[in-house]
Scaffold this active site. Structure first.
Site, mmCIF file in Angstrom:
data_model
loop_
_atom_site.group_PDB
_atom_site.id
_atom_site.type_symbol
_atom_site.label_atom_id
_atom_site.label_comp_id
_atom_site.label_asym_id
_atom_site.label_seq_id
_atom_site.Cartn_x
_atom_site.Cartn_y
_atom_site.Cartn_z
ATOM 1 N N ASP A 1 0.828 -1.211 0.000
ATOM 2 C CA ASP A 1 0.000 0.000 0.000
ATOM 3 C C ASP A 1 0.865 1.264 0.000
ATOM 4 O O ASP A 1 1.980 1.265 0.511
ATOM 5 C CB ASP A 1 -0.912 -0.024 1.234
ATOM 6 C CG ASP A 1 -2.075 0.939 1.099
ATOM 7 O OD1 ASP A 1 -2.333 1.424 -0.021
ATOM 8 O OD2 ASP A 1 -2.740 1.205 2.122
ATOM 9 N N GLY B 1 -0.059 5.533 -4.333
ATOM 10 C CA GLY B 1 -0.676 6.814 -4.688
ATOM 11 C C GLY B 1 -0.024 7.959 -3.934
ATOM 12 O O GLY B 1 0.331 8.999 -4.520
ATOM 13 N N HIS C 1 2.115 3.466 -9.056
ATOM 14 C CA HIS C 1 1.839 2.043 -9.320
ATOM 15 C C HIS C 1 2.966 1.416 -10.133
ATOM 16 O O HIS C 1 3.343 0.279 -9.909
ATOM 17 C CB HIS C 1 0.502 1.884 -10.046
ATOM 18 C CG HIS C 1 -0.672 2.308 -9.212
ATOM 19 N ND1 HIS C 1 -0.791 1.968 -7.890
ATOM 20 C CD2 HIS C 1 -1.782 3.053 -9.510
ATOM 21 C CE1 HIS C 1 -1.916 2.477 -7.401
ATOM 22 N NE2 HIS C 1 -2.530 3.151 -8.359
ATOM 23 N N TRP D 1 -12.237 -1.811 -7.487
ATOM 24 C CA TRP D 1 -13.090 -1.436 -8.630
ATOM 25 C C TRP D 1 -13.781 -0.102 -8.396
ATOM 26 O O TRP D 1 -14.338 0.487 -9.319
ATOM 27 C CB TRP D 1 -14.152 -2.507 -8.891
ATOM 28 C CG TRP D 1 -13.600 -3.826 -9.356
ATOM 29 C CD1 TRP D 1 -13.469 -4.963 -8.614
ATOM 30 C CD2 TRP D 1 -13.116 -4.160 -10.681
ATOM 31 N NE1 TRP D 1 -12.918 -5.969 -9.377
ATOM 32 C CE2 TRP D 1 -12.696 -5.500 -10.645
ATOM 33 C CE3 TRP D 1 -12.980 -3.439 -11.873
ATOM 34 C CZ2 TRP D 1 -12.159 -6.155 -11.760
ATOM 35 C CZ3 TRP D 1 -12.449 -4.086 -12.984
ATOM 36 C CH2 TRP D 1 -12.047 -5.426 -12.916
ATOM 37 N N LEU E 1 10.415 -20.614 -4.801
ATOM 38 C CA LEU E 1 9.410 -19.734 -4.202
ATOM 39 C C LEU E 1 8.107 -19.715 -5.014
ATOM 40 O O LEU E 1 8.148 -19.614 -6.243
ATOM 41 C CB LEU E 1 9.985 -18.309 -4.148
ATOM 42 C CG LEU E 1 9.017 -17.200 -3.711
ATOM 43 C CD1 LEU E 1 8.841 -17.215 -2.191
ATOM 44 C CD2 LEU E 1 9.526 -15.830 -4.155
ATOM 45 N N SER F 1 -7.972 -4.675 5.165
ATOM 46 C CA SER F 1 -8.624 -4.359 3.888
ATOM 47 C C SER F 1 -9.045 -5.612 3.110
ATOM 48 O O SER F 1 -8.705 -5.775 1.937
ATOM 49 C CB SER F 1 -7.705 -3.470 3.025
ATOM 50 O OG SER F 1 -7.405 -2.278 3.700
ATOM 51 N N GLU G 1 1.228 -13.329 12.267
ATOM 52 C CA GLU G 1 1.888 -12.198 12.909
ATOM 53 C C GLU G 1 1.735 -11.003 11.964
ATOM 54 O O GLU G 1 1.944 -11.127 10.750
ATOM 55 C CB GLU G 1 3.374 -12.501 13.142
ATOM 56 C CG GLU G 1 3.619 -13.630 14.125
ATOM 57 C CD GLU G 1 3.072 -13.340 15.523
ATOM 58 O OE1 GLU G 1 3.127 -12.175 15.949
ATOM 59 O OE2 GLU G 1 2.586 -14.287 16.175
HETATM 60 C C1 IPE Z 1 -5.379 -2.640 -0.119
HETATM 61 O O1 IPE Z 1 -5.065 -1.304 -0.290
HETATM 62 C C2 IPE Z 1 -5.440 -3.339 -1.460
HETATM 63 C C3 IPE Z 1 -4.159 -3.550 -2.122
HETATM 64 C C4 IPE Z 1 -2.975 -3.228 -1.656
HETATM 65 C C5 IPE Z 1 -4.241 -4.178 -3.405
HETATM 66 P P1 IPE Z 1 -6.185 -0.191 -0.413
HETATM 67 O O2 IPE Z 1 -5.462 1.086 -0.588
HETATM 68 O O3 IPE Z 1 -7.167 -0.552 -1.443
HETATM 69 O O4 IPE Z 1 -6.877 -0.275 1.017
HETATM 70 P P2 IPE Z 1 -7.778 0.798 1.788
HETATM 71 O O5 IPE Z 1 -8.825 1.287 0.827
HETATM 72 O O6 IPE Z 1 -6.878 1.908 2.236
HETATM 73 O O7 IPE Z 1 -8.336 0.046 2.944
HETATM 74 C C1 IPE Z 2 -1.608 0.338 -3.324
HETATM 75 O O1 IPE Z 2 -1.406 1.705 -3.379
HETATM 76 C C2 IPE Z 2 -1.915 -0.247 -4.646
HETATM 77 C C3 IPE Z 2 -3.287 -0.745 -4.775
HETATM 78 C C4 IPE Z 2 -4.231 -0.615 -3.900
HETATM 79 C C5 IPE Z 2 -3.616 -1.393 -6.012
HETATM 80 P P1 IPE Z 2 -2.610 2.738 -3.337
HETATM 81 O O2 IPE Z 2 -3.031 3.045 -4.714
HETATM 82 O O3 IPE Z 2 -3.687 2.252 -2.442
HETATM 83 O O4 IPE Z 2 -1.879 3.992 -2.700
HETATM 84 P P2 IPE Z 2 -2.477 4.984 -1.631
HETATM 85 O O5 IPE Z 2 -2.954 4.166 -0.484
HETATM 86 O O6 IPE Z 2 -3.580 5.733 -2.295
HETATM 87 O O7 IPE Z 2 -1.325 5.858 -1.271
HETATM 88 MG MG MG Z 3 -4.057 2.460 -0.485
#
Ligand code: IPE
Ligand code: IPE
Ligand code: MG
Length: 256
Positions: free
Chosen positions: A36, A39, A53, A85, A147, A212, A223
């Site tokens: 995560d 963005g 990404h 989505w 792996l 999530s 853990e």
């Molecule tokens: C969880 O991240 C999903 C992935 C890393 C693919 P999100 O960014 O979608 O999670 P929330 O919305 O912050 O819970």
């Molecule tokens: C994780 O990064 C990638 C996916 C959820 C696919 P994010 O796109 O959720 O990045 P943030 O959380 O908005 O920074």
């Molecule tokens: Mg995110």
């Protein structure tokens, strides 16, 4: 050149020496990562989210190398959730094209490292080109014995559990077993992770302290390890830190 196949190579000495600190007996079999923060990584640099990404995708390589080096059996990476989505169409399109790029570029290296690609999630609902790329990678790596890189794509734990419950119900309707026969093993055996085992360690980057909808059933005794570092900045060193912290945890499973 494959550094990890050359244990006495000078360039490899640093990695080798850091590995001496590990408790060989306590390497997690299965590590799962919620990647995560892509963005926010991009936002901080004034770049569009998709740039994050792209950088995040490149980062997977580093972690795969480290997992291989540690002798971890399964590395599950959360690439796209059933809730993702909800994002803008162009971001979804980009995210679902990334596996094509990733697999095209890294397949030779993954083959070289004996990595086996698997997926969990509703792959059928993905765009055709993405499905084709995944199928090619799964087929090509199917006999690899190293792996397992398990990509959670269009994955949601609740969706997975509903899928399992439906299979069980069908078994009851077909008379294969009765309601009283339903147990944890049965539910587990119909999850997408049936052959992978539960994650010993779940890592989440970017400072969010939640799962999530990731591996909820399987995480019963995992853990959990959180870091504020954003996924594109998470490197091999961070991964090692998570493993060492894991080695210091006392897992009791409800016992004493
Ligand atoms: C969880 O991240 C999903 C992935 C890393 C693919 P999100 O960014 O979608 O999670 P929330 O919305 O912050 O819970
Ligand atoms: C994780 O990064 C990638 C996916 C959820 C696919 P994010 O796109 O959720 O990045 P943030 O959380 O908005 O920074
Ligand atoms: Mg995110």
């Amino acid at each position: 050149m494959d550094l990890f196949k050359l244990p006495f190579n000078k360039k490899n000495r640093k990695a080798e020496s850091s590995l001496q600190h590990k408790d060989q007996g306590r390497i997690p079999n299965h590590v799962a990562i919620i990647m995560d923060g892509n963005g926010r990584w991009a936002q901080k640099r004034g770049l569009p989210r998709v740039a994050g990404h792209k950088e995040g995708m490149d980062n997977i390589k580093k972690v795969v190398r480290k997992a291989n080096q540690f002798g971890i059996e399964v590395l599950t990476i959360y690439a796209f959730s059933t809730e993702n989505w909800k994002r803008p169409t162009d971001e979804i399109e980009y995210l679902l094209k990334l596996p094509i790029d990733f697999l095209q570029h890294y397949l030779p290296e993954l083959m070289d490292r004996n990595v086996k690609i698997q997926t969990i999630g509703e792959v059928n609902a993905l765009p055709q080109r993405t499905k084709d790329a995944i199928k090619r990678a799964v087929d090509q790596t199917t006999h690899n014995t190293g792996l397992v890189l398990n990509i959670a794509i269009n994955y949601g734990s609740r969706h997975e559990m509903i899928h399992s419950v439906k299979q069980i119900c069908q078994g009851v309707i077909d008379g294969a077993y009765s309601v009283d026969d339903i147990n944890e093993d049965m539910l587990n055996d119909y999850l997408f992770t049936a052959d992978l085992g539960d994650p010993d360690l779940i890592i989440r980057t970017s400072g969010e302290l939640r799962l999530s909808n990731f591996l909820l059933w399987q995480a019963a005794y995992s853990e959990l390890w959180f870091t504020d570092i954003l996924w594109p900045d998470f490197d091999g060193e961070q991964f090692e830190k998570a493993i060492y912290d894991f080695q210091r945890r006392k897992r009791r499973y409800g016992g004493v």
